[in-house]
Design an enzyme around this catalytic site. Structure first.
Site, PDB file in Angstrom:
ATOM      1  N   CYS A 194     -73.164 -54.855  56.207  1.00  0.00           N
ATOM      2  CA  CYS A 194     -73.956 -53.761  56.767  1.00  0.00           C
ATOM      3  C   CYS A 194     -73.137 -52.866  57.692  1.00  0.00           C
ATOM      4  CB  CYS A 194     -75.198 -54.285  57.490  1.00  0.00           C
ATOM      5  SG  CYS A 194     -74.882 -55.414  58.849  1.00  0.00           S
ATOM      6  N   HIS A 204     -77.586 -56.694  62.921  1.00  0.00           N
ATOM      7  CA  HIS A 204     -77.628 -55.765  61.791  1.00  0.00           C
ATOM      8  C   HIS A 204     -77.231 -54.370  62.266  1.00  0.00           C
ATOM      9  CE1 HIS A 204     -78.722 -54.234  57.940  1.00  0.00           C
ATOM     10  NE2 HIS A 204     -79.768 -53.545  58.367  1.00  0.00           N
TER      11      HIS A 204
END
Length: 336
Positions: free
Chosen positions: A105, A181
């Site tokens: 990510c 994230h």
């Protein structure tokens, strides 16, 4: 760190004992690694860590081409507040890729900015330009697959992995693990978008009014996102992707070199250029140290401690400390 004012599957789910596959674990606040990552691929870009969402924090950074936001992932993050804002069929000119592999990510967040900017300051190299052109007609899932199968991007991504002697078994994240994230915020053709590879599509955050600075629109959105967490949560990091400072200095020096009466400013620019070169040398050194394999040194130190009968007491003290920390974390979770 900032001061906070289709499956429920956590990203980067492999978190314990895994050989690091770059960026997710090492870039949580390591802007120099992001910077060297970009310089290594010749994109004239820098990444600046943002310590506040106040306007003053962005004054000396403009133009800002995009923001990367790091946060502790929770199940509530799997869906935006209003699903109607998720574009299942994004505009053809907007690059959005689904995240189809773990531990990607951060790389995807960087690429989401690079592949959606139209700034003259950021000229993509042949690899990214050809990739963008090749995937232009793909849907988000196919773009994610193409990204994961691009050898050049994957090799650069993996080149920042820490070297180890052993490969460890992978274990999935549990509910007690902290999982982080990365997502991106970018302005594109007069609208503001949130690009999160875990979503079904880009999230349209509304129109950017003519003459409006897009940063003024995104700041309250990020602030509101942080407020959804508990008051004691500080695991946030915000980074701005800005034009390469060295490039900007070079441009100004070129303009002033034939202008009379600018000697003082030229001297100031030369000093700033020296500082930029020194900064880049530090980035290179820090990344070499981060990727170096220290395991042989650690094993040798453990052997020496064992010979002197000091290893077991140290181990027991560390074990007790770890147990106490785990109990504290569990009690804190129950209280929440």
């Amino acid at each position: 760190m900032l001061d906070p004012g289709p499956e429920n599957k956590a990203p980067n789910a492999v978190v314990n004992g895994q050989r690091e596959v770059v960026l997710e674990k090492v870039l949580k606040s390591r802007t120099h690694t992001f910077n060297y990552y970009k310089i290594h691929k010749t994109v004239r870009l820098e990444v600046e860590e943002i310590w506040s969402l106040d306007d003053d924090a962005f004054v000396n950074l403009k133009p800002v081409h995009g923001l990367i936001f790091l946060f502790k992932w929770q199940k509530l993050e799997t869906q935006p507040e209003t699903t109607s804002s998720v574009l299942k069929n994004p505009p053809p000119s907007l690059f959005f890729a689904k995240q189809v592999i773990n531990n990607a990510c951060a790389t995807q967040a960087v690429l989401s900015v690079l592949l959606n900017t139209s700034s003259e300051d950021l000229k993509l190299g042949s690899t990214l330009s050809e990739f963008k052109e090749f995937t232009a007609a793909f849907d988000p899932n196919l773009k994610g697959l193409a990204l994961s199968n691009c050898d050049t991007i994957r090799n650069v991504h993996n080149s920042f992995a820490r070297q180890t002697l052993f490969e460890f078994d992978q274990s999935a994240a549990t509910k007690d693990d902290d999982v982080f994230h990365f997502i991106s915020y970018v302005p594109h053709e007069g609208r503001l978008y949130e690009l999160d590879g875990l979503q079904e599509g880009p999230i349209d955050l509304g129109e950017i009014a003519e003459g409006q600075d897009w940063l003024g629109k995104v700041q309250p959105i990020i602030q509101q996102r942080m407020l959804k967490y508990s008051s004691g949560e500080i695991h946030f990091n915000l980074m701005a992707l800005v034009s390469d400072k060295k490039m900007m200095l070079e441009k100004e020096m070129k303009v002033l070199e034939s202008v009379a009466g600018t000697e003082s400013r030229m001297a100031e620019l030369r000093q700033l250029m020296i500082e930029e070169e020194s900064k880049r040398a530090r980035w290179r050194q820090e990344n070499i140290r981060r990727k170096h394999n220290y395991l042989p040194l650690i094993v040798n130190m453990l052997q020496m401690l064992a010979k002197e009968d000091k290893l077991l007491p140290i181990y027991n003290a560390a074990k007790k400390k770890a147990i106490d920390a785990q109990k504290f974390k569990q009690s804190k979770g129950k209280a929440a």
